[in-house]
Design a protein around this motif. Sequence first.
Motif, PDB file in Angstrom:
ATOM      1  N   ALA A  16      37.338 -27.619  21.911  1.00  0.00           N
ATOM      2  CA  ALA A  16      36.510 -27.308  22.787  1.00  0.00           C
ATOM      3  C   ALA A  16      35.335 -27.233  23.022  1.00  0.00           C
ATOM      4  O   ALA A  16      34.617 -27.619  24.122  1.00  0.00           O
ATOM      5  N   ASP A  17      33.890 -26.273  21.810  1.00  0.00           N
ATOM      6  CA  ASP A  17      33.302 -26.258  22.189  1.00  0.00           C
ATOM      7  C   ASP A  17      32.189 -27.330  21.927  1.00  0.00           C
ATOM      8  O   ASP A  17      31.121 -28.180  22.655  1.00  0.00           O
ATOM      9  N   GLY A  18      32.171 -28.504  21.567  1.00  0.00           N
ATOM     10  CA  GLY A  18      32.134 -29.514  20.967  1.00  0.00           C
ATOM     11  C   GLY A  18      32.058 -30.719  22.196  1.00  0.00           C
ATOM     12  O   GLY A  18      31.752 -31.482  22.787  1.00  0.00           O
ATOM     13  N   MET A  19      33.722 -30.143  22.753  1.00  0.00           N
ATOM     14  CA  MET A  19      33.907 -30.875  24.129  1.00  0.00           C
ATOM     15  C   MET A  19      33.177 -30.921  25.146  1.00  0.00           C
ATOM     16  O   MET A  19      32.817 -31.711  26.293  1.00  0.00           O
ATOM     17  N   GLY A  20      32.766 -29.174  25.226  1.00  0.00           N
ATOM     18  CA  GLY A  20      31.901 -29.039  26.453  1.00  0.00           C
ATOM     19  C   GLY A  20      30.108 -29.457  26.110  1.00  0.00           C
ATOM     20  O   GLY A  20      29.202 -29.193  27.140  1.00  0.00           O
ATOM     21  N   ARG A  21      29.683 -29.308  25.195  1.00  0.00           N
ATOM     22  CA  ARG A  21      28.572 -29.838  24.513  1.00  0.00           C
ATOM     23  C   ARG A  21      27.953 -31.463  25.231  1.00  0.00           C
ATOM     24  O   ARG A  21      27.087 -31.892  25.128  1.00  0.00           O
ATOM     25  N   ILE A  22      29.372 -32.441  24.746  1.00  0.00           N
ATOM     26  CA  ILE A  22      29.178 -33.651  25.120  1.00  0.00           C
ATOM     27  C   ILE A  22      29.095 -33.738  26.172  1.00  0.00           C
ATOM     28  O   ILE A  22      28.594 -34.929  27.246  1.00  0.00           O
ATOM     29  N   CYS A  23      29.822 -33.495  27.067  1.00  0.00           N
ATOM     30  CA  CYS A  23      29.901 -32.976  28.641  1.00  0.00           C
ATOM     31  C   CYS A  23      28.737 -32.977  29.886  1.00  0.00           C
ATOM     32  O   CYS A  23      28.055 -33.864  30.007  1.00  0.00           O
ATOM     33  N   ALA A  24      27.933 -31.579  28.977  1.00  0.00           N
ATOM     34  CA  ALA A  24      26.863 -31.362  28.781  1.00  0.00           C
ATOM     35  C   ALA A  24      25.467 -32.210  28.735  1.00  0.00           C
ATOM     36  O   ALA A  24      24.538 -32.780  29.321  1.00  0.00           O
ATOM     37  N   ILE A  25      25.468 -32.961  27.382  1.00  0.00           N
ATOM     38  CA  ILE A  25      24.613 -34.142  28.058  1.00  0.00           C
ATOM     39  C   ILE A  25      25.179 -35.619  28.980  1.00  0.00           C
ATOM     40  O   ILE A  25      23.910 -36.245  29.645  1.00  0.00           O
ATOM     41  N   TYR A  26      25.793 -35.567  29.179  1.00  0.00           N
ATOM     42  CA  TYR A  26      26.123 -36.400  30.231  1.00  0.00           C
ATOM     43  C   TYR A  26      26.256 -35.821  32.080  1.00  0.00           C
ATOM     44  O   TYR A  26      26.577 -36.868  33.038  1.00  0.00           O
ATOM     45  N   ILE A  28      28.024 -33.366  32.839  1.00  0.00           N
ATOM     46  CA  ILE A  28      29.145 -32.713  33.346  1.00  0.00           C
ATOM     47  C   ILE A  28      28.822 -31.168  33.521  1.00  0.00           C
ATOM     48  O   ILE A  28      28.857 -30.900  32.401  1.00  0.00           O
ATOM     49  N   ASN A  29      29.778 -30.479  33.874  1.00  0.00           N
ATOM     50  CA  ASN A  29      29.932 -28.645  33.628  1.00  0.00           C
ATOM     51  C   ASN A  29      31.162 -28.960  32.550  1.00  0.00           C
ATOM     52  O   ASN A  29      31.879 -28.887  31.798  1.00  0.00           O
ATOM     53  N   PRO A  30      30.449 -27.747  31.013  1.00  0.00           N
ATOM     54  CA  PRO A  30      30.648 -28.096  30.488  1.00  0.00           C
ATOM     55  C   PRO A  30      32.278 -27.823  30.312  1.00  0.00           C
ATOM     56  O   PRO A  30      32.446 -27.734  29.248  1.00  0.00           O
ATOM     57  N   LEU A  31      32.677 -26.898  31.558  1.00  0.00           N
ATOM     58  CA  LEU A  31      33.818 -25.788  31.295  1.00  0.00           C
ATOM     59  C   LEU A  31      34.860 -27.154  31.651  1.00  0.00           C
ATOM     60  O   LEU A  31      35.816 -27.446  30.275  1.00  0.00           O
ATOM     61  N   ARG A  34      35.027 -28.303  28.376  1.00  0.00           N
ATOM     62  CA  ARG A  34      35.715 -26.995  27.002  1.00  0.00           C
ATOM     63  C   ARG A  34      37.253 -26.853  27.622  1.00  0.00           C
ATOM     64  O   ARG A  34      38.168 -26.858  26.089  1.00  0.00           O
ATOM     65  N   MET A  35      37.692 -27.090  28.521  1.00  0.00           N
ATOM     66  CA  MET A  35      39.518 -27.163  29.290  1.00  0.00           C
ATOM     67  C   MET A  35      39.857 -28.092  28.675  1.00  0.00           C
ATOM     68  O   MET A  35      41.231 -28.177  28.076  1.00  0.00           O
ATOM     69  N   TYR A  36      39.092 -29.679  28.834  1.00  0.00           N
ATOM     70  CA  TYR A  36      40.168 -30.359  28.221  1.00  0.00           C
ATOM     71  C   TYR A  36      40.842 -30.579  26.429  1.00  0.00           C
ATOM     72  O   TYR A  36      41.238 -30.237  26.556  1.00  0.00           O
ATOM     73  N   GLY A  37      39.403 -30.055  26.404  1.00  0.00           N
ATOM     74  CA  GLY A  37      39.137 -29.477  24.321  1.00  0.00           C
ATOM     75  C   GLY A  37      40.613 -28.662  24.097  1.00  0.00           C
ATOM     76  O   GLY A  37      41.585 -29.145  22.919  1.00  0.00           O
ATOM     77  N   SER A  60      40.088 -17.671  38.825  1.00  0.00           N
ATOM     78  CA  SER A  60      39.821 -18.224  40.494  1.00  0.00           C
ATOM     79  C   SER A  60      38.936 -19.720  39.411  1.00  0.00           C
ATOM     80  O   SER A  60      38.792 -21.013  40.147  1.00  0.00           O
ATOM     81  N   THR A  61      37.937 -19.697  38.453  1.00  0.00           N
ATOM     82  CA  THR A  61      37.263 -20.154  37.730  1.00  0.00           C
ATOM     83  C   THR A  61      37.773 -21.478  37.099  1.00  0.00           C
ATOM     84  O   THR A  61      37.417 -23.004  37.192  1.00  0.00           O
ATOM     85  N   ALA A  62      39.046 -21.094  36.858  1.00  0.00           N
ATOM     86  CA  ALA A  62      39.711 -22.135  36.114  1.00  0.00           C
ATOM     87  C   ALA A  62      40.893 -22.960  36.818  1.00  0.00           C
ATOM     88  O   ALA A  62      40.840 -23.991  36.595  1.00  0.00           O
ATOM     89  N   SER A  63      40.685 -22.219  37.612  1.00  0.00           N
ATOM     90  CA  SER A  63      41.617 -23.078  38.785  1.00  0.00           C
ATOM     91  C   SER A  63      40.925 -24.233  39.456  1.00  0.00           C
ATOM     92  O   SER A  63      41.284 -25.373  39.123  1.00  0.00           O
ATOM     93  N   VAL A  64      39.618 -23.695  39.743  1.00  0.00           N
ATOM     94  CA  VAL A  64      39.012 -24.957  40.429  1.00  0.00           C
ATOM     95  C   VAL A  64      38.547 -26.010  39.276  1.00  0.00           C
ATOM     96  O   VAL A  64      38.533 -26.651  39.622  1.00  0.00           O
ATOM     97  N   ALA A  65      38.425 -26.282  37.882  1.00  0.00           N
ATOM     98  CA  ALA A  65      38.034 -26.167  36.927  1.00  0.00           C
ATOM     99  C   ALA A  65      39.477 -27.790  37.202  1.00  0.00           C
ATOM    100  O   ALA A  65      38.922 -28.624  36.494  1.00  0.00           O
ATOM    101  N   LEU A  66      40.669 -27.017  37.016  1.00  0.00           N
ATOM    102  CA  LEU A  66      41.579 -27.998  36.766  1.00  0.00           C
ATOM    103  C   LEU A  66      41.519 -28.677  37.847  1.00  0.00           C
ATOM    104  O   LEU A  66      42.192 -30.523  38.241  1.00  0.00           O
TER     105      LEU A  66
END
Length: 66
Positions: A16-26, A28-31, A34-37, A60-66
């Motif tokens: 999940a942390d790795g997926m967050g880092r990949i999103c940050a590179i592009y 996209i919000n790392p959360l 991390r959630m997808y992973g 609330s943060t997780a809900s917005v990210a979904l």
Amino acid sequence: MPAAERTYARVRDEFADGMGRICAIYGINPLYGRMYGALYLTPRPVSLGEVATLLGTAKSTASVAL
């Protein structure tokens, strides 16, 4: 917690942390990554509260990210 569960949790968290880092590179919000992973490697349906606990965020943060 049995050794297998600790290993699974560690692998899930690292993935999940790795997926967050990949999103940050592009830019996209790392959360989101991390959630997808975390969801990708979770073998059963999980509630919003469980997602928030997995990610260490508020519901609330997780809900917005979904």
